[in-house]
Design a protein around this motif. Sequence first.
Motif, PDB file in Angstrom:
ATOM      1  N   GLU A  85       0.852  -1.197   0.000  1.00  0.00           N
ATOM      2  CA  GLU A  85       0.000   0.000   0.000  1.00  0.00           C
ATOM      3  C   GLU A  85       0.888   1.247   0.000  1.00  0.00           C
ATOM      4  N   TYR A  86       0.483   2.238  -0.768  1.00  0.00           N
ATOM      5  CA  TYR A  86       1.231   3.494  -0.874  1.00  0.00           C
ATOM      6  C   TYR A  86       0.294   4.662  -0.607  1.00  0.00           C
ATOM      7  N   GLU A  87       0.810   5.666   0.082  1.00  0.00           N
ATOM      8  CA  GLU A  87      -0.010   6.852   0.349  1.00  0.00           C
ATOM      9  C   GLU A  87      -0.241   7.663  -0.911  1.00  0.00           C
ATOM     10  N   ASP A  88       0.746   7.655  -1.811  1.00  0.00           N
ATOM     11  CA  ASP A  88       0.627   8.357  -3.083  1.00  0.00           C
ATOM     12  C   ASP A  88       1.723   7.849  -4.024  1.00  0.00           C
ATOM     13  N   PHE A  89       1.716   8.347  -5.237  1.00  0.00           N
ATOM     14  CA  PHE A  89       2.694   7.892  -6.222  1.00  0.00           C
ATOM     15  C   PHE A  89       4.113   8.201  -5.779  1.00  0.00           C
ATOM     16  N   ASN A 134       9.800   7.032  -4.706  1.00  0.00           N
ATOM     17  CA  ASN A 134      10.968   7.245  -3.848  1.00  0.00           C
ATOM     18  C   ASN A 134      11.750   5.954  -3.610  1.00  0.00           C
ATOM     19  N   GLY A 135      11.076   4.800  -3.660  1.00  0.00           N
ATOM     20  CA  GLY A 135      11.778   3.529  -3.571  1.00  0.00           C
ATOM     21  C   GLY A 135      12.724   3.329  -4.744  1.00  0.00           C
ATOM     22  N   PHE A 136      12.300   3.737  -5.921  1.00  0.00           N
ATOM     23  CA  PHE A 136      13.173   3.661  -7.092  1.00  0.00           C
ATOM     24  C   PHE A 136      14.357   4.611  -6.926  1.00  0.00           C
ATOM     25  N   LEU A 137      14.087   5.818  -6.437  1.00  0.00           N
ATOM     26  CA  LEU A 137      15.154   6.808  -6.273  1.00  0.00           C
ATOM     27  C   LEU A 137      16.163   6.395  -5.209  1.00  0.00           C
ATOM     28  N   GLY A 145      17.300   3.490  -5.098  1.00  0.00           N
ATOM     29  CA  GLY A 145      18.102   2.450  -5.719  1.00  0.00           C
ATOM     30  C   GLY A 145      17.800   1.061  -5.187  1.00  0.00           C
ATOM     31  N   ILE A 146      16.609   0.855  -4.636  1.00  0.00           N
ATOM     32  CA  ILE A 146      16.254  -0.421  -4.018  1.00  0.00           C
ATOM     33  C   ILE A 146      15.983  -1.471  -5.091  1.00  0.00           C
ATOM     34  N   GLY A 147      16.658  -2.603  -4.982  1.00  0.00           N
ATOM     35  CA  GLY A 147      16.444  -3.736  -5.881  1.00  0.00           C
ATOM     36  C   GLY A 147      16.894  -3.462  -7.300  1.00  0.00           C
ATOM     37  N   PRO A 148      16.708  -4.440  -8.177  1.00  0.00           N
ATOM     38  CA  PRO A 148      17.123  -4.281  -9.576  1.00  0.00           C
ATOM     39  C   PRO A 148      16.419  -3.115 -10.270  1.00  0.00           C
ATOM     40  N   ALA A 149      15.129  -2.919  -9.975  1.00  0.00           N
ATOM     41  CA  ALA A 149      14.396  -1.822 -10.624  1.00  0.00           C
ATOM     42  C   ALA A 149      14.944  -0.468 -10.190  1.00  0.00           C
ATOM     43  N   GLY A 150      15.257  -0.329  -8.907  1.00  0.00           N
ATOM     44  CA  GLY A 150      15.830   0.928  -8.421  1.00  0.00           C
ATOM     45  C   GLY A 150      17.220   1.168  -8.980  1.00  0.00           C
ATOM     46  N   ALA A 151      18.027   0.113  -9.066  1.00  0.00           N
ATOM     47  CA  ALA A 151      19.371   0.247  -9.642  1.00  0.00           C
ATOM     48  C   ALA A 151      19.275   0.674 -11.106  1.00  0.00           C
ATOM     49  N   TYR A 152      18.328   0.081 -11.828  1.00  0.00           N
ATOM     50  CA  TYR A 152      18.120   0.455 -13.228  1.00  0.00           C
ATOM     51  C   TYR A 152      17.726   1.928 -13.334  1.00  0.00           C
ATOM     52  N   ALA A 153      16.755   2.329 -12.522  1.00  0.00           N
ATOM     53  CA  ALA A 153      16.277   3.717 -12.579  1.00  0.00           C
ATOM     54  C   ALA A 153      17.407   4.699 -12.282  1.00  0.00           C
ATOM     55  N   MET A 154      18.222   4.385 -11.291  1.00  0.00           N
ATOM     56  CA  MET A 154      19.288   5.305 -10.910  1.00  0.00           C
ATOM     57  C   MET A 154      20.425   5.331 -11.930  1.00  0.00           C
ATOM     58  N   ALA A 155      20.525   4.309 -12.768  1.00  0.00           N
ATOM     59  CA  ALA A 155      21.561   4.285 -13.806  1.00  0.00           C
ATOM     60  C   ALA A 155      21.161   5.112 -15.024  1.00  0.00           C
ATOM     61  N   LEU A 156      19.910   5.493 -15.097  1.00  0.00           N
ATOM     62  CA  LEU A 156      19.429   6.274 -16.233  1.00  0.00           C
ATOM     63  C   LEU A 156      19.862   7.734 -16.125  1.00  0.00           C
ATOM     64  N   ALA A 157      20.001   8.362 -17.276  1.00  0.00           N
ATOM     65  CA  ALA A 157      20.225   9.809 -17.310  1.00  0.00           C
ATOM     66  C   ALA A 157      18.965  10.478 -16.746  1.00  0.00           C
ATOM     67  N   PRO A 158      19.104  11.650 -16.124  1.00  0.00           N
ATOM     68  CA  PRO A 158      17.942  12.309 -15.511  1.00  0.00           C
ATOM     69  C   PRO A 158      16.717  12.421 -16.421  1.00  0.00           C
ATOM     70  N   GLN A 159      16.912  12.759 -17.681  1.00  0.00           N
ATOM     71  CA  GLN A 159      15.777  12.890 -18.597  1.00  0.00           C
ATOM     72  C   GLN A 159      15.069  11.540 -18.783  1.00  0.00           C
ATOM     73  N   HIS A 160      15.835  10.474 -18.926  1.00  0.00           N
ATOM     74  CA  HIS A 160      15.237   9.149 -19.105  1.00  0.00           C
ATOM     75  C   HIS A 160      14.564   8.665 -17.814  1.00  0.00           C
TER      76      HIS A 160
END
Length: 93
Positions: free
Chosen positions: A28-32, A37-40, A42-57
């Motif tokens: 459950e999440y209070e909002d998007f 913020n979990g992605f930001l 760097g949590i887990g493979p999805a967070g690591a992927y997100a943080m490896a992206l250029a800011p625009q991507h």
Amino acid sequence: GRTGEIAELFAEAGLTDIEEFTLEVRSEYEDFDELWNGFLAGIGPAGAYAMALAPQHRTELRDRLRRRIGNPPAAFGLTAVARAATATRPPSQ
């Protein structure tokens, strides 16, 4: 994967007494932003992927994710499903 897929793989490997089951978890999440913020962090493979992206991507990824889950205006929940199995290795001959 599909139901039965793990059991088939186990059987092909020679395992017996195979029992397959489904694991389900809901978060459950209070909002998007709480989800994002979990992605930001760097949590887990999805967070690591997100943080490896250029800011625009990363911004594009955030926007696509928001649309994919229905652009939630307030609290929401997500459910994840995983397949699991147990089996027995027959004695060596």
